[in-house]
Design an enzyme around this catalytic site. Sequence first.
Site, short mmCIF file in Angstrom:
data_model
loop_
_atom_site.label_atom_id
_atom_site.label_comp_id
_atom_site.label_asym_id
_atom_site.label_seq_id
_atom_site.Cartn_x
_atom_site.Cartn_y
_atom_site.Cartn_z
N ARG A 163 0.90 -1.13 -0.29
CA ARG A 163 0.06 -0.05 0.03
C ARG A 163 1.06 1.24 -0.12
O ARG A 163 1.72 1.32 0.63
CB ARG A 163 -0.79 0.07 1.09
CG ARG A 163 -1.84 -1.07 1.26
CD ARG A 163 -2.90 -0.97 2.41
NE ARG A 163 -2.23 -0.82 3.58
CZ ARG A 163 -3.05 -0.85 4.75
NH1 ARG A 163 -4.18 -1.00 4.81
NH2 ARG A 163 -2.24 -0.77 6.26
N ARG A 217 8.44 7.93 5.55
CA ARG A 217 8.35 9.13 6.09
C ARG A 217 8.58 9.43 7.21
O ARG A 217 9.14 10.42 7.64
CB ARG A 217 6.81 9.65 5.38
CG ARG A 217 6.47 9.62 4.03
CD ARG A 217 4.91 9.35 3.77
NE ARG A 217 4.45 10.42 4.11
CZ ARG A 217 3.11 10.64 4.31
NH1 ARG A 217 2.21 9.59 3.91
NH2 ARG A 217 2.40 11.68 4.62
N ASP A 239 0.44 5.68 0.52
CA ASP A 239 -0.45 6.46 1.11
C ASP A 239 -0.92 7.52 0.13
O ASP A 239 -0.21 7.56 -0.94
CB ASP A 239 0.25 7.33 2.35
CG ASP A 239 0.21 6.20 3.60
OD1 ASP A 239 -0.37 5.11 3.71
OD2 ASP A 239 1.47 6.22 4.26
#
Length: 244
Positions: A50, A197, A52
């Site tokens: 996945r 991140r 974001d």
Amino acid sequence: MSRYFVTFSYDGTRYHGWQIQPNGVSVQEKLQEALSTLLREPIVVTGAGRTDAGVHARMMVAHFDWEGAVIDGQQLAYKLNRLLPYDIAVSKVEPVSEEMHARFSAKSRMYRYYIHTVKDPFQRAYSCEIHYPLDFAKMNEAAKILTTYEDFGAFCKSGADVKTTFCDVTKAEWVQTSPTSWYFEIRANRFLRNMVRAVVGTLIEVGRGRLSIDDFKKVIEGKQRSDAGESMPGNALFLEDIVY
């Protein structure tokens, strides 16, 4: 039943991430719609992972199962590119064994986070602009420490539904591409939600002198997201490579 891998790339700017969302358009939704239209039956795809909202992929892989006649992968890729939006591009469609799985068969994934240190209108969409001095040597010293740990709970998004926060990080380093441009490259067998991140945000705290190397180790060992740095903007993050 035959299984096919779709290899593609996308600019995530307009999307609420890879996975289908109830309140926003996703890359998975667009790919499934295009495949379902061309193959004339509902198709569900499973992605390698996945990303974001706003995050990009130079390489993403998804698989789907098909009971019909053998698919001409080159022709289907061509038709998909005609039908998909301008910001999603398929490079190939190929048959694989039924044991292959886009997510679970992946041995490693590699991300890069891009930053630049002067105002540049041509980088702003895909790189994070930093206006304060950074000690990249110290940031690289801290980055290498990541390969010596297994539990990265400190960099996992709070409330994320994960069974384990263990990852095998095999590479983590800052690379300079110009006098004012850098990227952080990290490779691991798996990543937690928001992990890259959060890692970058914490390394930048090291580069600004706000965290020492020992402090960085304590953040990892403490396994608390609140101790780590801020989550950096998604527009500068790219999924670059997946190895099977």
